[in-house]
Write a protein that holds these residues in place. Structure first.
Motif, PDB file in Angstrom:
ATOM      1  N   ALA A  60      24.169 -13.173  -1.514  1.00 57.93           N
ATOM      2  CA  ALA A  60      22.729 -13.229  -1.267  1.00 57.93           C
ATOM      3  C   ALA A  60      21.960 -12.039  -1.812  1.00 57.93           C
ATOM      4  N   SER A  61      22.635 -10.883  -1.985  1.00 55.25           N
ATOM      5  CA  SER A  61      21.901  -9.677  -2.374  1.00 55.25           C
ATOM      6  C   SER A  61      22.364  -9.060  -3.681  1.00 55.25           C
ATOM      7  N   GLY A  62      23.397  -9.628  -4.307  1.00 51.98           N
ATOM      8  CA  GLY A  62      23.897  -9.046  -5.547  1.00 51.98           C
ATOM      9  C   GLY A  62      24.367  -7.628  -5.312  1.00 51.98           C
ATOM     10  N   SER A  63      23.980  -6.706  -6.176  1.00 53.70           N
ATOM     11  CA  SER A  63      24.400  -5.316  -6.027  1.00 53.70           C
ATOM     12  C   SER A  63      23.349  -4.460  -5.320  1.00 53.70           C
ATOM     13  N   ASP A  64      22.380  -5.104  -4.658  1.00 60.51           N
ATOM     14  CA  ASP A  64      21.380  -4.386  -3.874  1.00 60.51           C
ATOM     15  C   ASP A  64      22.022  -3.949  -2.564  1.00 60.51           C
ATOM     16  N   ALA A  65      22.483  -2.709  -2.516  1.00 62.90           N
ATOM     17  CA  ALA A  65      23.197  -2.212  -1.339  1.00 62.90           C
ATOM     18  C   ALA A  65      22.339  -2.280  -0.084  1.00 62.90           C
ATOM     19  N   PHE A  66      21.036  -2.079  -0.216  1.00 64.51           N
ATOM     20  CA  PHE A  66      20.173  -2.099   0.966  1.00 64.51           C
ATOM     21  C   PHE A  66      20.077  -3.496   1.576  1.00 64.51           C
ATOM     22  N   GLY A  67      20.384  -4.520   0.788  1.00 61.81           N
ATOM     23  CA  GLY A  67      20.299  -5.894   1.276  1.00 61.81           C
ATOM     24  C   GLY A  67      21.631  -6.459   1.729  1.00 61.81           C
ATOM     25  N   LEU A  68      22.678  -5.639   1.771  1.00 60.38           N
ATOM     26  CA  LEU A  68      23.982  -6.203   2.130  1.00 60.38           C
ATOM     27  C   LEU A  68      23.999  -6.677   3.569  1.00 60.38           C
ATOM     28  N   LEU A  69      24.780  -7.749   3.794  1.00 65.25           N
ATOM     29  CA  LEU A  69      24.847  -8.376   5.111  1.00 65.25           C
ATOM     30  C   LEU A  69      26.216  -8.247   5.766  1.00 65.25           C
ATOM     31  N   ILE A  96      44.147  -2.233  -3.248  1.00 66.20           N
ATOM     32  CA  ILE A  96      43.336  -1.348  -2.411  1.00 66.20           C
ATOM     33  C   ILE A  96      41.869  -1.593  -2.761  1.00 66.20           C
ATOM     34  N   PHE A  97      41.035  -1.785  -1.738  1.00 66.88           N
ATOM     35  CA  PHE A  97      39.627  -2.110  -1.942  1.00 66.88           C
ATOM     36  C   PHE A  97      38.742  -1.076  -1.254  1.00 66.88           C
ATOM     37  N   VAL A  98      37.664  -0.679  -1.927  1.00 69.90           N
ATOM     38  CA  VAL A  98      36.601   0.086  -1.288  1.00 69.90           C
ATOM     39  C   VAL A  98      35.523  -0.956  -0.983  1.00 69.90           C
ATOM     40  N   VAL A  99      35.328  -1.237   0.308  1.00 71.59           N
ATOM     41  CA  VAL A  99      34.439  -2.308   0.763  1.00 71.59           C
ATOM     42  C   VAL A  99      33.248  -1.690   1.498  1.00 71.59           C
ATOM     43  N   PHE A 100      32.058  -2.119   1.111  1.00 73.76           N
ATOM     44  CA  PHE A 100      30.843  -1.612   1.733  1.00 73.76           C
ATOM     45  C   PHE A 100      30.362  -2.578   2.809  1.00 73.76           C
ATOM     46  N   ALA A 101      30.010  -2.015   3.970  1.00 76.38           N
ATOM     47  CA  ALA A 101      29.513  -2.804   5.089  1.00 76.38           C
ATOM     48  C   ALA A 101      28.517  -1.952   5.876  1.00 76.38           C
ATOM     49  N   SER A 102      27.793  -2.603   6.777  1.00 72.00           N
ATOM     50  CA  SER A 102      26.782  -1.909   7.570  1.00 72.00           C
ATOM     51  C   SER A 102      26.981  -2.178   9.054  1.00 72.00           C
ATOM     52  N   GLU A 103      26.766  -1.153   9.848  1.00 66.07           N
ATOM     53  CA  GLU A 103      26.793  -1.349  11.298  1.00 66.07           C
ATOM     54  C   GLU A 103      25.545  -2.103  11.752  1.00 66.07           C
ATOM     55  N   ASN A 104      24.477  -1.995  10.991  1.00 68.81           N
ATOM     56  CA  ASN A 104      23.218  -2.670  11.309  1.00 68.81           C
ATOM     57  C   ASN A 104      22.637  -3.288  10.040  1.00 68.81           C
ATOM     58  N   PRO A 105      23.168  -4.433   9.600  1.00 69.06           N
ATOM     59  CA  PRO A 105      22.652  -5.049   8.367  1.00 69.06           C
ATOM     60  C   PRO A 105      21.131  -5.211   8.418  1.00 69.06           C
ATOM     61  N   GLN A 107      19.024  -2.799   8.021  1.00 68.48           N
ATOM     62  CA  GLN A 107      18.369  -1.572   8.479  1.00 68.48           C
ATOM     63  C   GLN A 107      18.381  -0.455   7.436  1.00 68.48           C
ATOM     64  N   GLY A 108      18.769  -0.757   6.207  1.00 68.68           N
ATOM     65  CA  GLY A 108      18.715   0.251   5.155  1.00 68.68           C
ATOM     66  C   GLY A 108      20.003   1.032   4.982  1.00 68.68           C
ATOM     67  N   TYR A 109      19.928   2.024   4.128  1.00 69.85           N
ATOM     68  CA  TYR A 109      21.110   2.750   3.682  1.00 69.85           C
ATOM     69  C   TYR A 109      21.770   3.618   4.749  1.00 69.85           C
ATOM     70  N   LYS A 110      21.068   4.033   5.765  1.00 73.27           N
ATOM     71  CA  LYS A 110      21.633   4.952   6.753  1.00 73.27           C
ATOM     72  C   LYS A 110      22.774   4.345   7.560  1.00 73.27           C
ATOM     73  N   HIS A 111      22.909   3.053   7.551  1.00 70.66           N
ATOM     74  CA  HIS A 111      23.940   2.391   8.340  1.00 70.66           C
ATOM     75  C   HIS A 111      25.080   1.847   7.475  1.00 70.66           C
ATOM     76  N   ILE A 112      25.064   2.139   6.183  1.00 74.78           N
ATOM     77  CA  ILE A 112      26.092   1.621   5.263  1.00 74.78           C
ATOM     78  C   ILE A 112      27.278   2.590   5.209  1.00 74.78           C
ATOM     79  N   THR A 113      28.458   2.026   5.255  1.00 72.34           N
ATOM     80  CA  THR A 113      29.693   2.806   5.198  1.00 72.34           C
ATOM     81  C   THR A 113      30.643   2.136   4.225  1.00 72.34           C
ATOM     82  N   ALA A 114      31.466   2.936   3.555  1.00 76.95           N
ATOM     83  CA  ALA A 114      32.512   2.413   2.691  1.00 76.95           C
ATOM     84  C   ALA A 114      33.838   2.476   3.466  1.00 76.95           C
ATOM     85  N   PHE A 115      34.592   1.410   3.410  1.00 77.90           N
ATOM     86  CA  PHE A 115      35.879   1.312   4.070  1.00 77.90           C
ATOM     87  C   PHE A 115      36.969   1.125   3.037  1.00 77.90           C
TER      88      PHE A 115
END
Length: 119
Positions: A60-69, A96-105, A107-115
């Motif tokens: 849904a958001s492509g590579s727009d990290a701020f729009g990740l769900l 091995i994968f570096v996966v980006f996710a958000s605790e609060n989809p 809500q912007g970049y402050k809640h994004i973490t790489a796992f």
């Protein structure tokens, strides 16, 4: 790494992309931001015989990290990731994968973490 990628690109762009992703999108975040345990467990493998993948883009958001769900939820013993990724660079070959996710989809970049996630 830049010179190696440039030289490889002259012969085989796909090989150059794999080297670049392995070093800059997977190895670098683990080396720079990973825990000591993650560095010990993954960097040697990534340098030797294991392919890494970068999982940011979503349908849904492509590579727009701020729009990740993709949602990251803390659970007993770790984290649960729920969501969908698309166009995962090196995804088919990776262990091995570096996966980006958000605790609060949403809500912007402050809640994004790489796992770091093993296949």
């Amino acid at each position: 790494v830049v010179l190696a990628v440039e030289e490889l690109s002259k012969v085989d762009a796909s090989a150059a992309i794999q080297v670049d992703v392995q070093n800059t999108l997977v190895g670098y975040p683990v080396a720079a931001y990973g825990t000591d345990d993650q560095k010990r467990r993954y960097l040697t493998r990534l340098a030797a015989d294991t392919v890494g993948a970068y999982a940011l883009p979503e349908p849904a958001s492509g590579s727009d990290a701020f729009g990740l769900l993709t949602k990251a939820e803390r659970v007993d013993g770790g984290w649960r990731l729920n969501g969908a990724k698309a166009w995962i660079t090196n995804g088919a070959e990776a262990e091995i994968f570096v996966v980006f996710a958000s605790e609060n989809p949403g809500q912007g970049y402050k809640h994004i973490t790489a796992f770091v996630v093993e296949k």
